[in-house]
Design an enzyme around this catalytic site. Structure first.
Site, short mmCIF file in Angstrom:
data_model
loop_
_atom_site.label_atom_id
_atom_site.label_comp_id
_atom_site.label_asym_id
_atom_site.label_seq_id
_atom_site.Cartn_x
_atom_site.Cartn_y
_atom_site.Cartn_z
N ARG A 1 -37.41 -14.88 -33.10
CA ARG A 1 -36.79 -13.68 -32.54
C ARG A 1 -35.87 -12.99 -33.54
O ARG A 1 -35.56 -11.82 -33.41
CB ARG A 1 -35.98 -14.02 -31.28
CG ARG A 1 -36.78 -14.56 -30.15
CD ARG A 1 -35.91 -14.92 -28.95
NE ARG A 1 -35.39 -13.75 -28.28
CZ ARG A 1 -34.19 -13.22 -28.46
NH1 ARG A 1 -33.35 -13.79 -29.29
NH2 ARG A 1 -33.83 -12.15 -27.81
N GLU B 1 -39.51 -45.09 -31.35
CA GLU B 1 -38.08 -45.35 -31.55
C GLU B 1 -37.53 -44.66 -32.79
O GLU B 1 -36.39 -44.88 -33.17
CB GLU B 1 -37.83 -46.87 -31.62
CG GLU B 1 -38.11 -47.58 -30.31
CD GLU B 1 -37.38 -46.96 -29.12
OE1 GLU B 1 -36.15 -46.84 -29.18
OE2 GLU B 1 -38.05 -46.62 -28.13
N PRO C 1 -31.87 -36.35 -31.72
CA PRO C 1 -30.62 -36.18 -30.97
C PRO C 1 -29.39 -36.55 -31.80
O PRO C 1 -28.26 -36.28 -31.40
CB PRO C 1 -30.80 -37.10 -29.76
CG PRO C 1 -31.93 -38.00 -30.07
CD PRO C 1 -32.77 -37.32 -31.10
N ASP D 1 -28.40 -9.18 -27.21
CA ASP D 1 -28.58 -10.46 -26.52
C ASP D 1 -27.29 -11.16 -26.14
O ASP D 1 -26.28 -10.98 -26.81
CB ASP D 1 -29.30 -11.47 -27.44
CG ASP D 1 -30.76 -11.23 -27.51
OD1 ASP D 1 -31.26 -10.42 -26.73
OD2 ASP D 1 -31.39 -11.87 -28.36
CL1 6GU Z 1 -34.27 -32.70 -31.69
N1 6GU Z 1 -35.19 -34.83 -30.40
C1 6GU Z 1 -35.20 -35.68 -29.36
N2 6GU Z 1 -36.09 -36.67 -29.36
N3 6GU Z 1 -34.38 -35.60 -28.35
C2 6GU Z 1 -33.50 -34.59 -28.38
C3 6GU Z 1 -33.43 -33.66 -29.42
C4 6GU Z 1 -34.30 -33.82 -30.44
N4 6GU Z 1 -32.46 -32.78 -29.15
C5 6GU Z 1 -31.95 -33.15 -28.00
N5 6GU Z 1 -32.57 -34.25 -27.53
#
Ligand code: 6GU
Length: 233
Positions: free
Chosen positions: A154, A116, A89, A169
């Site tokens: 795709r 973690e 994230p 698309d």
């Molecule tokens: Cl790539 N990994 C994780 N663990 N959570 C996420 C993510 C990735 N993208 C959005 N949330």
């Protein structure tokens, strides 16, 4: 395109991608999917690959060496150093533009973390791109890797047939797609727009272009801002 996914849950990744259009592309050899179990590269006899974080704190950290060995098992078999995408994230948010760019690569390695996170030192050593699929937190990188593999595939020539073609698309021209209708002409008192029954190809195209614009303005006004769609036009 050859995908290599470094993961603690290889069966999840394989099961999710061997169906429908992506599964068919794999069966036809246009793409291939290699899921590598990081646990197989543990430096102990019991498959333990995580440990406590230095400095304390909640949870466990995936250790550097098993991740590095899993990476080497893949990279050593390739002629060219592949891009290594760390699913996190904390990464750059994935987009249609990135999918198009990544579709040009011959090999892609996806590194999926759990717990973690992963020891920072192996990330520094092998990762080329940190990528997120949106601003929310998931329990692991497998679903993001699967999302990205679907979107990238795709864009690989031959994966979609003519009918499924990506050129119209949503997002491909910076706008959302127009609405679609099929039989019957009336359903629950709702009629198919008359123009679609008219047989006037040019009028239909003009109506669809207008609908694309109106729908984008209504649902995703952010896409109409100059700065936002310059990259996907
Ligand atoms: Cl790539 N990994 C994780 N663990 N959570 C996420 C993510 C990735 N993208 C959005 N949330």
């Amino acid at each position: 395109m050859r995908y290599h996914v470094l993961t603690l849950f290889p069966e999840m990744v394989l099961a999710g991608l061997h169906t429908s259009i992506i599964g068919r592309a794999a069966d036809r050899g246009i793409i291939s999917l290699n899921a590598v179990n990081i646990r197989d590269y543990a430096d102990n006899d019991y498959g333990k690959i995580d440990d406590y974080p230095y400095g304390g704190g909640a949870g466990m950290v995936m250790q550097a060496e098993p991740v590095y060995r899993a990476y080497e098992a893949v990279a050593d078999s390739l002629e060219k150093k592949p891009r290594v995408l760390h699913m996190t994230p904390q990464g750059r948010v994935f987009s249609q533009e990135m999918a198009q760019e990544l579709a040009l690569e011959e090999d892609l390695i996806f590194l999926c973390g759990h717990y973690e996170g992963i020891d920072e030192r192996v990330l520094e050593e092998i990762v080329t791109d940190h990528v997120s699929i949106g601003d929310y937190v998931l329990t692991g990188g497998e679903l993001p890797a699967m999302v990205m593999i679907d979107a990238i595939s795709r864009m690989v020539p031959g994966v979609l047939n003519n009918k499924e073609s990506a050129q119209f698309d949503s997002f491909q021209n910076g706008l959302l797609e127009y609405p679609q209708y099929s039989r019957p002409q009336e359903w629950h008192g709702r009629r198919v727009p008359e123009i679609l029954l008219s047989g006037h190809h040019a009028n239909v195209e003009a109506w669809r272009a207008q609908q694309s614009y109106l729908r984008t303005k209504e649902r995703r006004p952010d896409l109409l801002k100059q700065d936002n769609h310059k990259n996907i036009m």
